[in-house]
Design a protein around this motif. Sequence first.
Motif, PDB file in Angstrom:
ATOM      1  N   ASN A  62       0.831  -1.203   0.000  1.00 24.55           N
ATOM      2  CA  ASN A  62       0.000   0.000   0.000  1.00 24.55           C
ATOM      3  C   ASN A  62       0.865   1.252   0.000  1.00 24.55           C
ATOM      4  O   ASN A  62       1.728   1.433   0.856  1.00 24.55           O
ATOM      5  CB  ASN A  62      -0.913  -0.022   1.237  1.00 24.55           C
ATOM      6  N   ILE A  63       0.616   2.143  -0.965  1.00 27.33           N
ATOM      7  CA  ILE A  63       1.459   3.326  -1.125  1.00 27.33           C
ATOM      8  C   ILE A  63       1.226   4.352  -0.027  1.00 27.33           C
ATOM      9  O   ILE A  63       2.145   5.058   0.384  1.00 27.33           O
ATOM     10  CB  ILE A  63       1.236   3.966  -2.521  1.00 27.33           C
ATOM     11  N   TRP A  64      -0.035   4.442   0.481  1.00 26.21           N
ATOM     12  CA  TRP A  64      -0.310   5.437   1.512  1.00 26.21           C
ATOM     13  C   TRP A  64       0.395   5.090   2.820  1.00 26.21           C
ATOM     14  O   TRP A  64       0.812   5.990   3.561  1.00 26.21           O
ATOM     15  CB  TRP A  64      -1.823   5.576   1.731  1.00 26.21           C
ATOM     16  N   GLY A  65       0.514   3.819   3.104  1.00 25.82           N
ATOM     17  CA  GLY A  65       1.250   3.423   4.301  1.00 25.82           C
ATOM     18  C   GLY A  65       2.707   3.833   4.216  1.00 25.82           C
ATOM     19  O   GLY A  65       3.295   4.313   5.188  1.00 25.82           O
ATOM     20  N   LEU A  66       3.293   3.653   3.028  1.00 24.83           N
ATOM     21  CA  LEU A  66       4.681   4.064   2.835  1.00 24.83           C
ATOM     22  C   LEU A  66       4.822   5.578   2.910  1.00 24.83           C
ATOM     23  O   LEU A  66       5.746   6.104   3.544  1.00 24.83           O
ATOM     24  CB  LEU A  66       5.181   3.543   1.493  1.00 24.83           C
ATOM     25  N   LEU A  67       3.897   6.303   2.272  1.00 25.74           N
ATOM     26  CA  LEU A  67       3.970   7.768   2.277  1.00 25.74           C
ATOM     27  C   LEU A  67       3.803   8.344   3.675  1.00 25.74           C
ATOM     28  O   LEU A  67       4.464   9.321   4.041  1.00 25.74           O
ATOM     29  CB  LEU A  67       2.909   8.351   1.343  1.00 25.74           C
TER      30      LEU A  67
END
Length: 555
Positions: free
Chosen positions: A53-58
């Motif tokens: 998940n990209i939002w978790g990384l961001l």
Amino acid sequence: MNNSTNAIEGMEKVREHDETVDDDSEVPHEEKLMKDEEDTFYSQSTDHDGDDNIWGLLSGVGGNIYEWYDFAVYGLLAPEIGKTFFPDSSPELQLINSFGVYLAAFLMRPLGAIFFGEIGDRVLGRKNALVFSIVLITVPSVLMGLLPGYDKWGITAPILLVLLRMFQGLSVGGQLAGSYVISIEQSSSKNRGLRGSICDASSVGGFFLASAMTSLVRRFLTEEQVDNWGWRVPFWISLLLAPMLYYVVNHTEDSKIWEERTEQKETEKIIREQEHLNNPAFVDLLSSPFRRRQLFGMVGVLGAITGSFYILFLFTPVYLSIMRGYMSEANADLMTFIVVGCYICMIVFFGGVSDKFPHRMDLMKIGIIGLVVACPVMFGMFECESVIGFFLAQLQFAFVLAMVEGGKAAWEVELWMNDPSLSFTGVAIGHNLAATFFGGTMPLVATFLYYRSDALAGNDEDAFWPRLIPALYISLLALMALSSLNYLIRHPHDVRTGDVKMREAEEKKNRQRNKKMKKKRKEMFQKLESSLSIDDTFLSTYIPPSVQETTSAKV
């Protein structure tokens, strides 16, 4: 004769007992518990399929940049802050006092780890723990930029400075661990090293941004303006960053591995209440001998990494500018800025490389061996008094450190990933204990060792070996880290590679068991012989019945 025969039969029973005894009966309870927990650790798969998940990384990246920007600004502006809040001290004491306040924030980090670990593991989840940590660091940062100096508020000013730094330390105690956990738990097993390195590099990115801001302040303002009010500007930038970060974190979802435990946690809560075992997460962590060993080994490894980071990026600019006078503070900050930029790229590169290794710790071991020699090499190259030499010295140290740092975030989470109800707490406590003992103390220890080495060098400008004393401290920490990796830490990849530690542990267990059996057998023989006064001649001529039957059968 009957007594002698009974004695011999008793000795034969001892031999039979030696062969049939249950192994666990000879193992102390603590050791047996350790072995059971270790078997459970290895038997549980940590290759959960995350969705990257990209939002978790961001959210992890943005949170780390923001928090470490606020936290690092103080260290980079330590000389100016020392003049503002400790004006009556000598320049040396101003610097030491300023670094002492820096240490106060680190002392709060273990408490922050316990506090946010409970929130992230047992109460609100990883996402809400991150949101709370952002709020907790923003307010102190802005207030530090507004706090009057010693000349206006007297002793109250440095006291409030310490308190505000302590609140910052409390926040950072949960932020970095939370970003690691939420990012790695949402990663697929093949990308953990890369995603973890991006998250880790973002904390360095916060340092990078802080270094950029302090460099701009010192380059475009006069020294007098920086001392009077210019050092406050980087603290005010926090007000611009906080809203953007909140937007990113608000779009983040908790990791699936944690959400899947919602029903299970409710069941566990009922059982705990019935059995009066409703302990905080950190109590459950420390009550396990296996987890205590993991924690101790984790601190040993991270001590070298944390100490190396702070001596490279926090102490070195002060060393080259104020202590040795090789360059101006502005130029030292600019060089640090460039080295940090290179270091960020190296971390991400080695994070991806760590995913290719059969065992993630192999790359870390290579880097730690390099740390043993890289720091003394760096301080030795500083004696060349060349700007190019200064840059290359820091760059080679950064390269070796990045080899360890690249896979570190994934490694930390994987140590605790088999139990999501303790993973946030385990990562947070281990990381922040190391940061407190070896990171927060590093500027003070390095400053002390520098002045001791300076005293040993005396007026000899060509003295070389005394200048290496601060670097030898890092070498000792690196040796401690290597020992921790080899003899204390257990990692899920041990199963993947058939790691030598597993074989050594089994061999050690067998040696201990054989030693105890031999001792017990000897004691039983002595007891039988002394109580029955068996004749030595009879013992030497006695043939056990089983042997007699075999002989008769052959005849």
